[in-house]
Design a protein around this motif. Structure first.
Motif, PDB file in Angstrom:
ATOM      1  N   PRO A  14      52.260  55.695  18.354  1.00  0.00           N
ATOM      2  CA  PRO A  14      53.291  55.351  19.351  1.00  0.00           C
ATOM      3  C   PRO A  14      54.556  56.181  19.181  1.00  0.00           C
ATOM      4  N   GLN A  40      58.296  50.984  28.658  1.00  0.00           N
ATOM      5  CA  GLN A  40      56.896  51.030  29.078  1.00  0.00           C
ATOM      6  C   GLN A  40      56.167  52.197  28.409  1.00  0.00           C
ATOM      7  N   GLY A  43      55.234  51.026  25.076  1.00  0.00           N
ATOM      8  CA  GLY A  43      54.066  50.147  25.175  1.00  0.00           C
ATOM      9  C   GLY A  43      52.770  50.925  25.312  1.00  0.00           C
ATOM     10  N   ILE A  44      52.784  51.941  26.173  1.00  0.00           N
ATOM     11  CA  ILE A  44      51.601  52.782  26.335  1.00  0.00           C
ATOM     12  C   ILE A  44      51.325  53.558  25.048  1.00  0.00           C
ATOM     13  N   PHE A  46      51.788  52.477  22.069  1.00  0.00           N
ATOM     14  CA  PHE A  46      51.054  51.575  21.173  1.00  0.00           C
ATOM     15  C   PHE A  46      49.583  51.514  21.560  1.00  0.00           C
ATOM     16  N   TRP A  47      49.291  51.573  22.840  1.00  0.00           N
ATOM     17  CA  TRP A  47      47.887  51.593  23.251  1.00  0.00           C
ATOM     18  C   TRP A  47      47.205  52.866  22.781  1.00  0.00           C
ATOM     19  N   ILE A  50      45.095  52.612  19.644  1.00  0.00           N
ATOM     20  CA  ILE A  50      43.738  52.057  19.651  1.00  0.00           C
ATOM     21  C   ILE A  50      42.799  53.249  19.509  1.00  0.00           C
ATOM     22  N   SER A  80      43.953  49.004  15.288  1.00  0.00           N
ATOM     23  CA  SER A  80      43.651  49.010  16.714  1.00  0.00           C
ATOM     24  C   SER A  80      43.977  47.672  17.363  1.00  0.00           C
ATOM     25  N   SER A  83      47.809  47.397  17.461  1.00  0.00           N
ATOM     26  CA  SER A  83      48.341  48.288  18.487  1.00  0.00           C
ATOM     27  C   SER A  83      48.080  47.739  19.883  1.00  0.00           C
ATOM     28  N   GLY A  84      46.878  47.244  20.096  1.00  0.00           N
ATOM     29  CA  GLY A  84      46.536  46.685  21.400  1.00  0.00           C
ATOM     30  C   GLY A  84      47.384  45.480  21.751  1.00  0.00           C
ATOM     31  N   GLY A  87      51.161  46.572  22.211  1.00  0.00           N
ATOM     32  CA  GLY A  87      51.253  47.292  23.478  1.00  0.00           C
ATOM     33  C   GLY A  87      51.172  46.350  24.666  1.00  0.00           C
ATOM     34  N   PHE A  88      50.253  45.395  24.602  1.00  0.00           N
ATOM     35  CA  PHE A  88      50.113  44.414  25.670  1.00  0.00           C
ATOM     36  C   PHE A  88      51.397  43.618  25.857  1.00  0.00           C
TER      37      PHE A  88
END
Length: 100
Positions: A14, A40, A43-44, A46-47, A50, A80, A83-84, A87-88
């Motif tokens: 991230p 945002q 947040g992405i 952090f995704w 995964i 993962s 992070s998911g 991020g969510f």
């Protein structure tokens, strides 16, 4: 070793995604969409942490000991999931905002 994997996926990905996006916008290489705020993008980012496929592949190349390989896989799964979820929640919290 597990801590390094978790920190790399959960913090490094991230941070790298956000910093390179920010630098790209500041240097004029890229443009941030108007309806997207920096939160945002975090947040992405952090995704981006995964990472199953390549992380498992690199772990299999790096470790021949089955015990260490399994620890690496568990660390990838933990990072993962963390992070998911983060991020969510970040995208849920900042998903409807749009700022400069």
């Amino acid at each position: 070793m597990s801590l390094g994997i978790i920190l790399g996926l959960f913090i490094g990905k991230p941070l790298g995604i956000f910093l390179f996006s920010y630098l790209g916008v500041k240097m004029g290489i890229a443009q941030k969409p108007q309806k997207i705020c920096w939160s945002q993008i975090i947040g992405i980012g952090f995704w981006g942490g995964i990472g199953f496929t390549m992380s498992f592949f690199v772990s299999q190349l790096a470790f021949s000991d089955l015990l260490i390989l399994n620890q690496a896989k568990i660390a990838v799964l933990i990072a993962s999931i963390m992070s998911g979820l983060i991020g969510f929640f970040i995208l849920k919290l900042f998903g409807n905002q749009s700022t400069k």
